[in-house]
Scaffold this motif. Structure first.
Motif, PDB file in Angstrom:
ATOM      1  N   GLY A  15       5.757   5.947  -7.219  1.00 16.74           N
ATOM      2  CA  GLY A  15       5.198   6.956  -8.392  1.00 16.74           C
ATOM      3  C   GLY A  15       6.245   8.310  -8.024  1.00 16.74           C
ATOM      4  O   GLY A  15       6.786   8.816  -9.100  1.00 16.74           O
ATOM      5  N   VAL A  16       6.392   8.334  -6.687  1.00 18.34           N
ATOM      6  CA  VAL A  16       7.186   9.638  -6.561  1.00 18.34           C
ATOM      7  C   VAL A  16       8.891   9.468  -6.968  1.00 18.34           C
ATOM      8  O   VAL A  16       9.442  10.227  -7.535  1.00 18.34           O
ATOM      9  CB  VAL A  16       7.158  10.007  -4.905  1.00 18.34           C
ATOM     10  N   HIS A  70       3.342   1.695  -3.225  1.00 16.10           N
ATOM     11  CA  HIS A  70       2.641   2.149  -4.726  1.00 16.10           C
ATOM     12  C   HIS A  70       2.664   3.522  -4.790  1.00 16.10           C
ATOM     13  O   HIS A  70       3.118   4.098  -5.764  1.00 16.10           O
ATOM     14  CB  HIS A  70       1.084   1.673  -4.321  1.00 16.10           C
ATOM     15  N   GLY A  71       2.351   4.305  -3.769  1.00 14.61           N
ATOM     16  CA  GLY A  71       2.732   5.820  -3.884  1.00 14.61           C
ATOM     17  C   GLY A  71       4.146   6.277  -3.734  1.00 14.61           C
ATOM     18  O   GLY A  71       4.618   6.980  -4.654  1.00 14.61           O
ATOM     19  N   ILE A  78       6.422  11.424   3.917  1.00 17.91           N
ATOM     20  CA  ILE A  78       5.563  10.712   4.571  1.00 17.91           C
ATOM     21  C   ILE A  78       5.231  11.242   5.806  1.00 17.91           C
ATOM     22  O   ILE A  78       4.184  11.574   6.536  1.00 17.91           O
ATOM     23  CB  ILE A  78       5.780   9.256   4.545  1.00 17.91           C
ATOM     24  N   ARG A 102       0.723  -1.240  -0.111  1.00 22.97           N
ATOM     25  CA  ARG A 102       0.117  -0.022  -0.043  1.00 22.97           C
ATOM     26  C   ARG A 102       0.740   1.284  -0.069  1.00 22.97           C
ATOM     27  O   ARG A 102       0.569   2.351  -0.621  1.00 22.97           O
ATOM     28  CB  ARG A 102      -1.007  -0.048   1.316  1.00 22.97           C
ATOM     29  N   ARG A 103       1.803   1.200   0.702  1.00 18.75           N
ATOM     30  CA  ARG A 103       2.784   2.350   0.669  1.00 18.75           C
ATOM     31  C   ARG A 103       3.507   2.373  -0.258  1.00 18.75           C
ATOM     32  O   ARG A 103       3.827   3.756  -0.798  1.00 18.75           O
ATOM     33  CB  ARG A 103       3.680   2.413   2.134  1.00 18.75           C
ATOM     34  N   GLN A 139       0.558  11.904   6.855  1.00 19.18           N
ATOM     35  CA  GLN A 139       0.002  10.385   6.482  1.00 19.18           C
ATOM     36  C   GLN A 139       0.141   9.419   7.205  1.00 19.18           C
ATOM     37  O   GLN A 139      -0.587   8.662   7.320  1.00 19.18           O
ATOM     38  CB  GLN A 139       0.589  10.220   4.894  1.00 19.18           C
TER      39      GLN A 139
END
Length: 202
Positions: free
Chosen positions: A66-67, A62-63, A98, A59-60, A103
């Motif tokens: 992208g970064v 994935h973001g 993060i 879950r983490r 978040q």
């Protein structure tokens, strides 16, 4: 604050409780913290403790992927995509952000606890399937390191990175960190990665 979605609530609870209490925290405690009355909720959604840990990481990641892909593209444009400091910065900066953004205040500590899990093996095993950005960055790091055994250094960097990020996250949560931690962490990790072993003397 518990998510209204049971699966996400379990992921939130697992990230927090494993970070604070260790990898062997009872699954029933995670279920209860997520507002689930059924003690077998983790098994229902994730199959096992390992499946739950993998899902928290995925879950983490994935973001984060992208970064890091965006950072890689930016540094390719700037012709700095193979610079040692920039490569380490690409691993560190998204994690620091993060904690700063609110978040999460537990993910780095979670990773420090579970860092031996196969789900994060991309940091040290360049042939592992998985996250493209991390593989590109670590492959370039191996090529850039001026040491005889670069993969061993990558392992050391990963160990130190998780510990330093976890410490930073604790300071953020305690409101005792008022500096830009990224540059300092990156400098320490580059120093570790490039440290030369003194020549043996007779």
């Amino acid at each position: 604050m518990t998510s209204n979605d049971p699966r996400n609530a379990l992921l939130d609870a697992a990230e927090r409780l494993i970070a604070l209490r260790g990898i062997d925290v009872p699954l029933r405690d995670i279920a209860a913290d997520a507002g689930q009355r059924n003690n077998s909720a983790v098994h229902y959604y994730f199959g096992s403790r390992t499946g739950l840990i993998d899902a928290v990481i995925e879950r983490r990641m994935h973001g984060l992927e992208g970064v890091r892909l965006d950072l890689l593209a930016q540094h390719e444009t700037d012709s700095t995509g193979h610079d040692l400091y920039e490569l380490v910065d690409m691993l560190v900066r998204p994690m620091v952000d993060i904690a700063r953004s609110g978040q999460s205040t537990h993910y780095s500590r979670f990773l420090e606890v579970v860092r031996a899990q196969p789900s994060i093996a991309d940091f040290v095993h360049l042939d592992a399937p998985g996250h493209r950005a991390v593989r590109i960055i670590t492959t370039r790091l191996v090529a850039a390191l001026p040491v005889p055994d670069p993969r061993r250094r990558i392992e050391a960097v990963a160990t130190a990175m998780f510990a330093l990020l976890a410490d930073h996250e604790r300071r953020v949560e305690a409101h005792t960190d008022h500096t830009d931690a990224t540059a300092e962490i990156v400098a320490m990790l580059v120093g570790l990665a490039t440290a030369r072993i003194p020549a043996a003397t007779d």
